[in-house]
Design a protein around this motif. Structure first.
Motif, short mmCIF file in Angstrom:
data_model
loop_
_atom_site.label_atom_id
_atom_site.label_comp_id
_atom_site.label_asym_id
_atom_site.label_seq_id
_atom_site.Cartn_x
_atom_site.Cartn_y
_atom_site.Cartn_z
N ASP A 23 -3.45 6.16 -2.20
CA ASP A 23 -4.35 5.28 -1.47
C ASP A 23 -5.42 4.80 -2.44
OD1 ASP A 23 -5.41 3.88 0.59
OD2 ASP A 23 -6.51 5.56 1.45
N ASN A 47 -6.62 7.71 -4.72
CA ASN A 47 -6.60 8.96 -3.96
C ASN A 47 -5.17 9.41 -3.66
OD1 ASN A 47 -9.56 8.86 -3.57
ND2 ASN A 47 -9.07 7.13 -2.22
N SER A 101 -10.74 7.10 -11.04
CA SER A 101 -11.61 5.99 -10.71
C SER A 101 -11.56 5.02 -11.90
CB SER A 101 -13.05 6.47 -10.47
OG SER A 101 -13.87 5.39 -10.07
N CYS A 135 0.71 14.93 -4.79
CA CYS A 135 -0.03 15.88 -5.64
C CYS A 135 0.85 16.47 -6.73
CB CYS A 135 -0.62 17.00 -4.79
SG CYS A 135 -2.00 16.45 -3.74
N MET A 160 -7.74 13.60 -1.75
CA MET A 160 -8.32 14.01 -3.04
C MET A 160 -8.38 12.81 -3.97
SD MET A 160 -6.87 16.76 -5.84
CE MET A 160 -5.54 15.71 -6.40
N GLN A 161 -9.55 12.56 -4.55
CA GLN A 161 -9.67 11.46 -5.51
C GLN A 161 -9.13 11.91 -6.85
OE1 GLN A 161 -13.20 8.89 -5.60
NE2 GLN A 161 -13.30 9.24 -7.81
N GLU A 189 -3.06 12.16 -1.12
CA GLU A 189 -3.29 12.94 0.09
C GLU A 189 -2.19 13.97 0.35
OE1 GLU A 189 -6.08 12.78 1.54
OE2 GLU A 189 -6.86 10.95 0.64
N ASN A 210 -10.85 3.42 -6.78
CA ASN A 210 -10.67 4.87 -6.66
C ASN A 210 -9.28 5.17 -6.12
OD1 ASN A 210 -13.43 5.28 -7.42
ND2 ASN A 210 -14.03 4.76 -5.32
#
Length: 292
Positions: A34, A49, A5, A56, A1-2, A51, A47
């Motif tokens: 990431d 990310n 940015s 999260c 999931m991004q 995972e 960006n």
């Protein structure tokens, strides 16, 4: 999931490195993030990310880390780019070399010990809060655009720094031109003495002696248009006037640690370049110490 940015101007060569180091630090803390790059001409978007489930759950910590990194980039890298833009916009009548000298002075003002501990830390704290608040509702941040539209006060304060740098540059330029004129006058003079010894006593007064360590009398300097009493001078400008008029082939300065205004020494060195020598102890110095 991004998650985020972050757009960083390619001109900031260290900006991406700061972000990469920050990502590495987060991984050390157990936050698995990431990053991939999206090159868009003059700007590269980094960006971020997430995972795994643990990462999260740490989105707020990640955003806090990123806000810290971005605020550091702004106060330590973007500030220099902004200074250049301000100079180009408001002081375009200076040539490229002059602009660079002004930028160097402005950067020096920002990076001195006092400002590093006050201005930069205070601004970084405020900018950090602004970025953190912005990232609550936004997934994309263009750093340069954010500065231009959200940090007007910061730009205004940098403009004040540039104004101060211009004042310092003009003062230095006038000083250099003045020194050049004095040097020209000194070179025009016929040397009236081959060796001049300048002894600085404990009160910071200048005493002048010839090569044989004999005091130079007021009679010898009667053509100088200043009041000269005996062999003692108490004024920096008087010393410079005397040296220009006498135009010694060599100048030896003794007891330099007694000099109250160190800038005078720099001035003498510039006017009489290659002719000034600093004594670290001699018979004249010893005789003066004995008389004290």
């Amino acid at each position: 999931m991004q998650l985020l940015s972050i757009g960083i101007p390619n001109a900031l060569k260290n900006g991406g490195d700061c972000l990469k180091h920050g990502i590495r630090d987060m991984k050390i803390e157990g936050i698995n993030v990431d990053m991939n790059l999206d090159d868009r001409g003059n700007i590269t978007f980094f960006n971020i990310n997430v995972e795994d489930e643990v990462s999260c759950k740490n989105i707020n910590r990640i955003k806090q880390h990123i806000s810290e990194i971005i605020s550091d980039i702004i106060v330590n890298q973007i500030d220099k780019k902004l200074i250049k833009k301000i100079i180009d916009k408001y002081y375009n009548y200076f040539n490229s070399n002059e602009k660079q000298r002004i930028a160097n002075i402005a950067n020096g003002i920002l990076d001195n010990d006092v400002n590093r501990e006050t201005f930069k830390l205070v601004k970084k704290e405020k900018i950090f809060a602004e970025i953190k608040d912005f990232l609550k509702d936004n997934e994309t941040i263009d750093i340069e655009g954010f500065v231009n539209f959200r940090l007007r006060d910061f730009i205004g304060e940098l403009s004040e720094v540039v104004d101060r740098a211009v004042d310092e540059y003009m003062m230095q330029k006038e000083y250099d031109e003045f020194i050049g004129l004095l040097k020209y006058f000194a070179e025009l003079q016929d040397s009236k003495i081959d060796v001049l010894n300048i002894l600085i006593d404990e009160d910071g007064k200048f005493r002048l002696y010839d090569r044989d360590n004999n005091p130079i009398t007021g009679k010898f300097l009667s053509d100088i248009t200043i009041e000269f009493s005996g062999a003692e001078l108490g004024d920096d400008d008087m010393l410079i006037s005397t040296l220009i008029t006498v135009a010694p082939a060599k100048i030896y300065i003794h007891s330099v640690n007694n000099m109250k205004n160190k800038e005078v020494l720099d001035t003498v060195k510039k006017i009489f370049s290659g002719k000034v020598f600093i004594c670290n102890g001699c018979s004249l110095c010893l005789a003066h110490e004995v008389r004290k």
